[in-house]
Motif scaffolding. Structure first.
Motif, PDB file in Angstrom:
ATOM      1  N   ASN A 188      33.077  11.809  29.539  1.00 25.86           N
ATOM      2  CA  ASN A 188      33.820  10.760  30.238  1.00 25.86           C
ATOM      3  C   ASN A 188      33.487   9.396  29.659  1.00 25.86           C
ATOM      4  OD1 ASN A 188      34.396   8.721  32.500  1.00 25.86           O
ATOM      5  ND2 ASN A 188      35.319  10.590  33.298  1.00 25.86           N
ATOM      6  N   GLN A 189      34.511   8.570  29.455  1.00 27.88           N
ATOM      7  CA  GLN A 189      34.295   7.251  28.860  1.00 27.88           C
ATOM      8  C   GLN A 189      33.377   6.381  29.714  1.00 27.88           C
ATOM      9  OE1 GLN A 189      37.724   4.769  28.566  1.00 27.88           O
ATOM     10  NE2 GLN A 189      38.549   5.321  30.567  1.00 27.88           N
ATOM     11  N   ASP A 190      33.362   6.591  31.023  1.00 27.34           N
ATOM     12  CA  ASP A 190      32.492   5.799  31.883  1.00 27.34           C
ATOM     13  C   ASP A 190      31.015   6.065  31.601  1.00 27.34           C
ATOM     14  OD1 ASP A 190      34.724   4.762  33.013  1.00 27.34           O
ATOM     15  OD2 ASP A 190      34.585   5.882  34.890  1.00 27.34           O
ATOM     16  N   SER A 223      43.141   9.201  28.825  1.00 23.96           N
ATOM     17  CA  SER A 223      42.756   7.986  29.550  1.00 23.96           C
ATOM     18  C   SER A 223      41.292   7.930  29.959  1.00 23.96           C
ATOM     19  CB  SER A 223      43.618   7.807  30.814  1.00 23.96           C
ATOM     20  OG  SER A 223      44.978   7.704  30.464  1.00 23.96           O
ATOM     21  N   THR A 224      40.590   9.048  29.941  1.00 27.93           N
ATOM     22  CA  THR A 224      39.216   9.028  30.439  1.00 27.93           C
ATOM     23  C   THR A 224      38.200   9.662  29.499  1.00 27.93           C
ATOM     24  OG1 THR A 224      39.524  11.131  31.603  1.00 27.93           O
ATOM     25  CG2 THR A 224      39.992   9.109  32.850  1.00 27.93           C
ATOM     26  N   GLU A 225      38.623  10.506  28.587  1.00 29.43           N
ATOM     27  CA  GLU A 225      37.670  11.290  27.804  1.00 29.43           C
ATOM     28  C   GLU A 225      37.489  10.726  26.402  1.00 29.43           C
ATOM     29  OE1 GLU A 225      35.982  13.908  29.314  1.00 29.43           O
ATOM     30  OE2 GLU A 225      37.012  12.994  31.002  1.00 29.43           O
TER      31      GLU A 225
END
Length: 456
Positions: free
Chosen positions: A283-285, A333-335
């Motif tokens: 996850n990019q976060d 959008s997230t990975e």
């Protein structure tokens, strides 16, 4: 310990796209048990992939180790006490308890990887395959086990030293080994791995542990024990290879991160990730993405020298952005598919320089190693006229490690091992140099005496 000590292993996990091709002919996983899967070379290789996969998870290099090793330090801050019940912020502000799920997740994640490695090491001797292949499998399993125990003892001090496949009943009888005993086992595993692993793998197998990786990790273990002569002798062949620049080399971070980390000669060992909807991304976060001023970079820009090409990669980022160092392409959008570097050539040279300086100030090789990293970063080399004593060299070296390895989950451990905790975090009690043992783990042990770290 908990029942995770004997989990059902997802042996089909992959670490690279090429790994997938090797295991497409496996039967459904639910048709196997541990007793029927690890019966031939293919099963053993599949189990080895699951050892690498354990390192990928959010419990380890996917997320939690970044919090425990970096947000705990002074390079990154989590400023949101309300997010996730404040479990990450409590680590930031030194108020974590033994119920913190980031801490418990990291404990469990490491022992899951150790369990899988132990299973490989238990079954490998009886499986029919060439000696060379068997050695490579054993060497990789020992490297992963050693890496996990190195993290465990840095995080918690005394930890259970589990070297065999245990039943739940046996696990409930575990006790904590001393750090000295854990380090002795780590050294044994890595010393053996060095003899069994190749220096390089074919491109299709990049990402596997090498003898260079085992040597670099062994040197770091010796560094933590202040056995500087052993650091020097362990790293000398590796430093020679890095200076030669054929297989290994220091590479400017403007190209290492984010563009070519998967193929960079600077990488000695990294935990690999892959986009594409196969469950191998991260996850990019979890790469320090700045969400409303949380997980913000606090590394002061003023400590960079003019022309340092690492400054831009570590600059504070706007809301929703990631620092340049980990700004790899985003999928869905997230990975992201950005690998996480565990051991790099720059790290090895800085360890080499540090150990040489501790053995004796003024060693030309110490300046050569330090300056290889500095010149690579676009800044001028240091001389004895700049660093006139062992102490001044040491101070410069510590700063260089902070700048070069920022956001790579080394900063907190460096602060502790170099005795800087009282200076960097004045007023924080020394017992918080290590974390509390998760209460859920203590609850599953029959004899709970002496299990919790002092102060918690």
């Amino acid at each position: 310990m908990k029942k995770y000590i004997i989990p059902i292993i997802a042996c089909g996990l992959i670490i690279t796209a090429t790994s997938c091709k090797k295991f497409l002919d496996l039967k459904p996983l639910d048709s196997y048990s541990e007793n029927t899967f690890y019966v031939d070379e293919k099963g053993l290789q599949g189990g080895l992939v699951s050892c690498y996969a354990a390192l990928q998870t959010d419990s380890l290099y996917g997320n939690n180790l970044l919090t425990l090793g970096e947000i705990r330090g002074d390079n990154v801050a989590d400023n949101d006490p309300g997010s996730g019940a404040g479990v990450r912020n409590s680590i930031e502000v030194f108020s974590e308890t033994s119920a913190n799920n980031i801490i418990s997740g990291a404990w469990q994640g490491h022992y899951k990887a150790i369990y899988r490695s132990n299973l490989i090491l238990d079954r490998a001797p009886a499986i029919n395959m060439t000696d060379a292949t068997k050695n490579q499998v054993i060497g990789q399993a020992k490297f992963i086990r050693a890496l996990c125990y190195f993290n465990l003892t840095r995080l918690w001090g005394n930890v259970p030293l589990v070297l065999t496949v245990q039943t739940t009943g046996e696990a409930r009888e575990n006790s904590r080994a001393t750090s000295a005993q854990v380090y002795q086992q780590i050294i044994s595993d890595l010393t053996d791995a060095i003899t069994k692993l190749p220096t390089t793998w074919a491109d299709a197998q990049r990402g596997k542990a090498t003898s260079y990786a085992a040597s670099a990790l062994l040197a770091k273990v010796y560094l933590y024990q202040k056995q500087y002569n052993l650091v020097v002798s362990t790293l000398q062949p590796l430093a020679t290879a890095i200076y030669a620049g054929t297989v290994l080399a220091v590479v400017p971070q403007t190209t290492t991160f984010p563009s070519n980390l998967k193929t960079s000669r600077d990488i000695i060992f990294a935990v690999q990730y892959l986009n594409g909807g196969v469950g191998e991304s991260v996850n990019q976060d979890n790469r320090y993405r700045n969400n409303n001023n949380t997980n913000s970079i606090t590394l002061p820009q003023a400590i960079f020298e003019a022309g340092d090409n690492r400054r831009a990669l570590l600059a504070p980022t706007g809301t929703g952005s990631r620092p340049g160092k980990f700004n790899s392409p985003v999928s869905n959008s997230t990975e992201v598919s950005g690998d996480f570097p565990v051991l790099r050539c720059a790290d090895a040279l800085l360890m080499y320089a540090e150990a040489l300086n501790e053995v004796a100030y003024g060693n030309a090789e110490a300046f050569r190693a330090l300056n290889a990293v500095r010149v690579n970063a676009g800044i001028s080399p240091k001389t004895t006229a700049d660093l006139t004593s062992q102490a001044s060299f040491r101070t410069a070296l510590y700063l260089e490690r902070r700048l070069e390895l920022a956001l790579e989950a080394d900063r907190w451990f460096d602060i502790v091992r170099t005795g800087q905790m009282a200076t960097v975090f004045p007023g924080i009690p020394t017992f918080r140099a290590i974390y509390p043992v998760p209460q859920a783990e203590i609850d599953n042990i029959n004899n709970k005496s002496g299990w919790q770290n002092t102060g918690y």
